[in-house]
Design a protein around this motif. Sequence first.
Motif, PDB file in Angstrom:
ATOM      1  N   ASP A 298      23.615 -20.982  -3.169  1.00  0.00           N
ATOM      2  CA  ASP A 298      23.218 -22.568  -3.029  1.00  0.00           C
ATOM      3  C   ASP A 298      24.581 -23.332  -2.881  1.00  0.00           C
ATOM      4  OD1 ASP A 298      22.899 -25.313  -3.948  1.00  0.00           O
ATOM      5  OD2 ASP A 298      21.015 -24.620  -4.942  1.00  0.00           O
ATOM      6  N   PRO A 299      24.770 -24.065  -1.990  1.00  0.00           N
ATOM      7  CA  PRO A 299      26.057 -24.830  -1.756  1.00  0.00           C
ATOM      8  C   PRO A 299      26.364 -25.741  -2.720  1.00  0.00           C
ATOM      9  CG  PRO A 299      24.670 -24.775   0.173  1.00  0.00           C
ATOM     10  CD  PRO A 299      23.634 -24.501  -0.819  1.00  0.00           C
ATOM     11  N   ALA A 300      25.306 -26.392  -3.140  1.00  0.00           N
ATOM     12  CA  ALA A 300      25.652 -27.575  -4.430  1.00  0.00           C
ATOM     13  C   ALA A 300      26.117 -26.694  -5.676  1.00  0.00           C
ATOM     14  CB  ALA A 300      24.428 -28.218  -4.525  1.00  0.00           C
ATOM     15  N   ILE A 301      25.371 -25.634  -6.074  1.00  0.00           N
ATOM     16  CA  ILE A 301      25.947 -24.924  -7.114  1.00  0.00           C
ATOM     17  C   ILE A 301      27.270 -24.338  -7.051  1.00  0.00           C
ATOM     18  CG2 ILE A 301      25.622 -23.082  -8.586  1.00  0.00           C
ATOM     19  CD1 ILE A 301      22.619 -23.242  -8.107  1.00  0.00           C
ATOM     20  N   LYS A 302      27.542 -23.921  -5.705  1.00  0.00           N
ATOM     21  CA  LYS A 302      28.901 -23.222  -5.270  1.00  0.00           C
ATOM     22  C   LYS A 302      30.033 -24.469  -5.508  1.00  0.00           C
ATOM     23  CE  LYS A 302      29.563 -20.493  -2.037  1.00  0.00           C
ATOM     24  NZ  LYS A 302      30.075 -19.264  -2.639  1.00  0.00           N
TER      25      LYS A 302
END
Length: 462
Positions: A298-302
Amino acid sequence: MAKLLSKSVFCLALVAAVATAGPATPTAAAKAAFDRGEKALEAGNFDQAVTAYGDALKATPGYAAALNGLGSALFKLSKRDEALAQFRAATEADPAFKLAWFNLGFASRKMQQFAEAAKAYERYTALDPADPDGFYGLGESYRQSNQPEKAIAAYETYVKKEARPTEQKYVDRAKDYISQLRSASAKPPEAAPAATPASAPTTAPTTTITLTPTATPAGQPVPAADPLPSLAARKMKEGDQFMAEKKYREASFSYQDAVNADPSSVEALFKLGNAFAILGYFSQAIDKWTQVANLTSDPAIKKSAQDNVTRAQQKLAQAGGGSPQEAGRPPGTGPIADSTRAQARQAYEQGVQLIGQRRFGDALASLNQCLQLEPALAVGYIARGSTLIGLRRFAEAAIDYQYALKLEPNLSAPLYGLAEAYKGMNRVDDARQYYQRYVVSAAPDVRADLQSDARSKLDQLR
């Protein structure tokens, strides 16, 4: 809630009033024994109550009221696992027995088993939709099992039904939860909070307590235990509750248990990083958030994890050297007060005694307390593993033994414990491996009698 407690395992007046309904008709002897149990429980003579309810069940097996009463007495004696089993049996013996469903819900909730609690309260509210207490318990169970929409609906029903002046503080509390849950669902998830220094948790023993068997030869790799997502989820909810109460040290223990149960859980790792950061353990927080960034797709979590790493690195640079945090040590390796250590040892010794008496539910409570006080105490995890095996919770036992090996890789006791746990799970190849490793171990805690036992079990497994 007053009525919540009065309807729970803490009041037998209502048990006596409702408990006679059930499919198994008690004999005269069973009814007389049940009445003795009720009187003993009401008088606070819980051991006598256990005996009396047991006599009732001998006279009439499946007597739902006696099963429920026995659960009540055991709960009062802090034998919560055994109590839960009796409440379950009471609901199976008489699926229409309302009080047993309520007690099952209440006891499950107190034991952090929120999914089971929700199911029990669902059944209770279907059987008695006029009682507001069931809906409050249902709302609590949904909220703590991360079902916000259902929690809101249950709390709203409770607010509509609750008219007792004495219970208005719970009405206010339910309204607060409704507001919080709606606010949380109305905005996107926030990035982890910026790390703010706080006092470092004190833990870690400097002395070693000798326990019974298990360990790995130094230098051998420790295979990871199978992930337990359900246990990890339960521990995360427990950690969330501690965080809400600003009990950050306790939250870190719960999140660490969640990571032990499921090392690939992004959510558990992220939350553990949050707790470490708040406690000032920036190196550990960086490690956990780095794992999150590497694991998640998940780009947002990363991005959130990477941002937190940057902030934590800044805090770490400001903190300078010399602290356990800066040195990269886990919670538990810092200084611990003598009084805290004494309490941990007392809880440990009590737990070991209770294991010897086969009072596994009581032992589990004592050892949980021990590990909260001294979370790096390897023999505490070994003892708790033995308790969990006694309760036939083999997968959880394996998690504790594996963690004990990480803390003290030169012990042999976890090896024997893992062999027993895997044997209980019918994982014959794994059990055989650990029995063999125990047989050849030269660790200082290895026992000849257990090596002999391990050889015998190896022969049985061939």
